[in-house]
Design a protein around this motif. Structure first.
Motif, PDB file in Angstrom:
ATOM      1  N   TRP A  42     -37.426  26.671  14.170  1.00 24.45           N
ATOM      2  CA  TRP A  42     -38.690  26.526  13.427  1.00 24.45           C
ATOM      3  C   TRP A  42     -39.764  25.945  14.345  1.00 24.45           C
ATOM      4  CZ3 TRP A  42     -40.807  27.748   8.846  1.00 24.45           C
ATOM      5  CH2 TRP A  42     -41.969  27.072   8.473  1.00 24.45           C
ATOM      6  N   ASP A  43     -40.924  26.563  14.300  1.00 25.58           N
ATOM      7  CA  ASP A  43     -42.071  26.060  15.068  1.00 25.58           C
ATOM      8  C   ASP A  43     -43.329  26.460  14.306  1.00 25.58           C
ATOM      9  OD1 ASP A  43     -44.041  25.368  16.797  1.00 25.58           O
ATOM     10  OD2 ASP A  43     -43.186  26.347  18.561  1.00 25.58           O
ATOM     11  N   THR A  44     -43.902  25.502  13.586  1.00 20.42           N
ATOM     12  CA  THR A  44     -45.034  25.813  12.695  1.00 20.42           C
ATOM     13  C   THR A  44     -46.181  26.483  13.423  1.00 20.42           C
ATOM     14  OG1 THR A  44     -44.477  23.832  11.409  1.00 20.42           O
ATOM     15  CG2 THR A  44     -46.630  24.809  11.002  1.00 20.42           C
ATOM     16  N   GLU A  45     -46.465  26.047  14.642  1.00 17.29           N
ATOM     17  CA  GLU A  45     -47.637  26.548  15.346  1.00 17.29           C
ATOM     18  C   GLU A  45     -47.401  27.917  15.978  1.00 17.29           C
ATOM     19  OE1 GLU A  45     -48.848  23.623  18.109  1.00 17.29           O
ATOM     20  OE2 GLU A  45     -49.376  22.124  16.573  1.00 17.29           O
ATOM     21  N   ASN A  46     -46.122  28.345  16.044  1.00 19.05           N
ATOM     22  CA  ASN A  46     -45.827  29.617  16.718  1.00 19.05           C
ATOM     23  C   ASN A  46     -44.999  30.563  15.859  1.00 19.05           C
ATOM     24  OD1 ASN A  46     -46.979  29.114  19.465  1.00 19.05           O
ATOM     25  ND2 ASN A  46     -45.554  27.392  19.383  1.00 19.05           N
ATOM     26  N   ILE A  47     -45.159  30.466  14.542  1.00 18.78           N
ATOM     27  CA  ILE A  47     -44.402  31.350  13.642  1.00 18.78           C
ATOM     28  C   ILE A  47     -44.724  32.813  13.937  1.00 18.78           C
ATOM     29  CG2 ILE A  47     -44.134  32.078  11.243  1.00 18.78           C
ATOM     30  CD1 ILE A  47     -44.531  29.186  10.425  1.00 18.78           C
ATOM     31  N   GLU A  48     -46.023  33.120  13.995  1.00 19.41           N
ATOM     32  CA  GLU A  48     -46.428  34.515  14.208  1.00 19.41           C
ATOM     33  C   GLU A  48     -45.958  35.032  15.562  1.00 19.41           C
ATOM     34  OE1 GLU A  48     -50.436  37.307  14.157  1.00 19.41           O
ATOM     35  OE2 GLU A  48     -50.573  35.171  13.675  1.00 19.41           O
ATOM     36  N   ARG A  49     -46.076  34.178  16.588  1.00 13.18           N
ATOM     37  CA  ARG A  49     -45.648  34.597  17.932  1.00 13.18           C
ATOM     38  C   ARG A  49     -44.162  34.931  17.967  1.00 13.18           C
ATOM     39  NH1 ARG A  49     -43.330  32.329  22.169  1.00 13.18           N
ATOM     40  NH2 ARG A  49     -43.316  30.256  21.219  1.00 13.18           N
ATOM     41  N   LYS A  50     -43.368  34.106  17.286  1.00 12.50           N
ATOM     42  CA  LYS A  50     -41.925  34.341  17.277  1.00 12.50           C
ATOM     43  C   LYS A  50     -41.572  35.608  16.496  1.00 12.50           C
ATOM     44  CE  LYS A  50     -40.245  29.727  18.197  1.00 12.50           C
ATOM     45  NZ  LYS A  50     -39.236  28.705  17.892  1.00 12.50           N
ATOM     46  N   LEU A  51     -42.227  35.787  15.334  1.00 13.07           N
ATOM     47  CA  LEU A  51     -41.959  36.987  14.538  1.00 13.07           C
ATOM     48  C   LEU A  51     -42.436  38.244  15.254  1.00 13.07           C
ATOM     49  CD1 LEU A  51     -42.899  35.785  10.934  1.00 13.07           C
ATOM     50  CD2 LEU A  51     -40.616  36.283  11.797  1.00 13.07           C
ATOM     51  N   ASN A  52     -43.482  38.102  16.026  1.00 12.88           N
ATOM     52  CA  ASN A  52     -44.055  39.252  16.726  1.00 12.88           C
ATOM     53  C   ASN A  52     -43.058  39.870  17.710  1.00 12.88           C
ATOM     54  OD1 ASN A  52     -46.453  40.888  17.044  1.00 12.88           O
ATOM     55  ND2 ASN A  52     -46.580  40.034  19.111  1.00 12.88           N
ATOM     56  N   LEU A  53     -42.132  39.064  18.202  1.00 17.48           N
ATOM     57  CA  LEU A  53     -41.120  39.569  19.132  1.00 17.48           C
ATOM     58  C   LEU A  53     -40.227  40.603  18.469  1.00 17.48           C
ATOM     59  CD1 LEU A  53     -40.071  36.171  20.778  1.00 17.48           C
ATOM     60  CD2 LEU A  53     -41.507  37.944  21.796  1.00 17.48           C
ATOM     61  N   TYR A  54     -40.112  40.495  17.129  1.00 17.58           N
ATOM     62  CA  TYR A  54     -39.193  41.376  16.413  1.00 17.58           C
ATOM     63  C   TYR A  54     -39.939  42.309  15.464  1.00 17.58           C
ATOM     64  CZ  TYR A  54     -36.621  37.301  17.964  1.00 17.58           C
ATOM     65  OH  TYR A  54     -36.131  36.268  18.711  1.00 17.58           O
ATOM     66  N   SER A  55     -41.233  42.474  15.671  1.00 16.61           N
ATOM     67  CA  SER A  55     -42.025  43.268  14.735  1.00 16.61           C
ATOM     68  C   SER A  55     -41.586  44.724  14.702  1.00 16.61           C
ATOM     69  CB  SER A  55     -43.513  43.159  15.080  1.00 16.61           C
ATOM     70  OG  SER A  55     -43.750  43.600  16.404  1.00 16.61           O
ATOM     71  N   GLY A  56     -41.113  45.246  15.859  1.00 15.10           N
ATOM     72  CA  GLY A  56     -40.627  46.633  15.887  1.00 15.10           C
ATOM     73  C   GLY A  56     -39.465  46.831  14.942  1.00 15.10           C
ATOM     74  N   LYS A  57     -38.547  45.897  14.973  1.00 16.39           N
ATOM     75  CA  LYS A  57     -37.388  45.958  14.075  1.00 16.39           C
ATOM     76  C   LYS A  57     -37.817  45.758  12.622  1.00 16.39           C
ATOM     77  CE  LYS A  57     -32.906  45.795  13.112  1.00 16.39           C
ATOM     78  NZ  LYS A  57     -32.001  46.944  13.343  1.00 16.39           N
ATOM     79  N   LEU A  58     -38.717  44.786  12.405  1.00 19.60           N
ATOM     80  CA  LEU A  58     -39.137  44.450  11.033  1.00 19.60           C
ATOM     81  C   LEU A  58     -39.847  45.607  10.359  1.00 19.60           C
ATOM     82  CD1 LEU A  58     -40.445  40.798  11.611  1.00 19.60           C
ATOM     83  CD2 LEU A  58     -38.311  41.487  10.500  1.00 19.60           C
ATOM     84  N   ARG A  59     -40.571  46.446  11.156  1.00 17.22           N
ATOM     85  CA  ARG A  59     -41.284  47.572  10.563  1.00 17.22           C
ATOM     86  C   ARG A  59     -40.334  48.623  10.006  1.00 17.22           C
ATOM     87  NH1 ARG A  59     -45.664  46.622  14.315  1.00 17.22           N
ATOM     88  NH2 ARG A  59     -44.517  47.639  15.991  1.00 17.22           N
ATOM     89  N   LYS A  60     -39.085  48.603  10.463  1.00 16.93           N
ATOM     90  CA  LYS A  60     -38.096  49.587   9.995  1.00 16.93           C
ATOM     91  C   LYS A  60     -37.393  49.145   8.709  1.00 16.93           C
ATOM     92  CE  LYS A  60     -37.091  51.071  14.728  1.00 16.93           C
ATOM     93  NZ  LYS A  60     -36.039  51.149  15.786  1.00 16.93           N
TER      94      LYS A  60
END
Length: 323
Positions: A42-60
């Motif tokens: 967990w990192d409040t200030e970098n939630i989006e950055r961390k999720l962005n690493l897996y956005s390709g997978k999440l879009r599926k």
């Protein structure tokens, strides 16, 4: 094979979920079996950055989002039906949240409440930046989201943003409309909050005006009462002054003429008749006194009703008529 499974295969709806707790965990479902795809701290200030690493997978994936107790505060509040109306319920919950947080300004919080039982509501409080960052990420990455759940003893749906995730693939520019819709909703919520704040301030001002008017009326009543008391006291003072003047003119003047050997024990005055009962050390002083009184032009009558000799003094009763 079930119809739902066939439908999901045709439209490529692979299920998944994101769980926000003390960790951020991404799950995917294969053959009805849920497994962890990725886990990150967990990192409040970098939630989006961390999720962005897996956005390709999440879009599926066709996602559900779960937010557990690590990410919110909660409390329960009792709301009596006969005390709080439906239209004032939101204001009452907001006031209760301020008391719970011990803060006057709660603009930085997102508050969601649900009815738990007849008069009990459960209230969840989130950091507004946290919720908005999740929503903005979903919109930017065009993720397919089913529901956002608040994970507690039972799951509650965070339905305020649900409409933002309903997608139609054949509509161009859908994302822009959703962003505009979100801006409109936030703008509307801002206006609503500002209006409710103005209403509260108006109520406070009106209450202060009413209390001020009550104080003024009370002071007026006290002032009127004091005026009456002062008027009565003035009348009494005036009457006392008259009586004092009358006493000095009618009675005290006569007593001052009395020789030293004579003592007045009792005096009575009514209808211009003054009677004096007293004693004298010698009889001559009494006759001397009567001569003094007879010479006074304001005394019409001087009569001793009696003069009685006692052992070593003379007792007398004198009657005078004064003008």
């Amino acid at each position: 094979m079930k119809y739902t499974d066939i439908k999901n295969k045709i439209f490529n709806k692979r299920k998944g979920k994101i769980v926000f707790s003390d960790e951020i965990i991404i799950y995917e479902t294969e053959n009805e079996v849920e497994k962890i795809f990725q886990k990150t701290d967990w990192d409040t200030e970098n939630i989006e950055r961390k999720l962005n690493l897996y956005s390709g997978k999440l879009r599926k994936l066709f996602l559900d989002i779960f937010i557990d107790e690590f990410c919110f505060k909660k409390f329960e509040v009792q709301v009596a039906k006969d005390e709080v109306s439906e239209e004032n319920l939101e204001k009452y919950i907001e006031y209760s949240a301020k008391e719970f947080l011990d803060e006057d300004n709660i603009e930085n919080y997102f508050i969601k409440f649900f009815k738990k039982s007849d008069e009990i509501y459960i209230v969840f409080i989130f950091e507004r930046d946290f919720i908005e960052e999740i929503v903005e990420f979903i919109l930017r990455k065009n993720l397919k989201v089913n529901k956002i759940f608040i994970k507690d003893e039972e799951d509650y749906i965070l339905d305020d943003y649900d409409i933002l995730f309903q997608r139609k693939g054949d509509i161009k520019g859908k994302k822009q409309y959703i962003i505009l819709g979100l801006i409109f909703i936030l703008f509307f919520l801002g206006i609503k909050y500002y209006n409710s704040k103005l209403e509260r301030e108006k109520e406070i001002v009106n209450r202060e005006i009413i209390l001020g008017e009550e104080k003024i009326e009370k002071l007026k009543a006290e002032y009127n009462m004091l005026e009456k008391e002062i008027s009565v006291l003035k009348e009494k003072l005036e009457e006392f002054s008259k009586n004092k003047e009358y006493f000095n003119d009618k009675i005290f003047r006569i007593l001052k003429m009395m020789p030293e050997n004579i003592t007045a024990e009792n005096i009575y005055f009514e209808k211009n008749i003054l009677t004096i009962k007293g004693n004298s050390l010698d009889e001559n002083s009494l006759f001397e006194y009567s001569k003094i009184l007879e010479k006074d032009s304001r005394i019409e009558k001087v009569v001793y009703d009696y003069i009685i000799k006692k052992e070593n003094f003379y007792e007398f009763f004198l009657e005078l008529k004064v003008q």
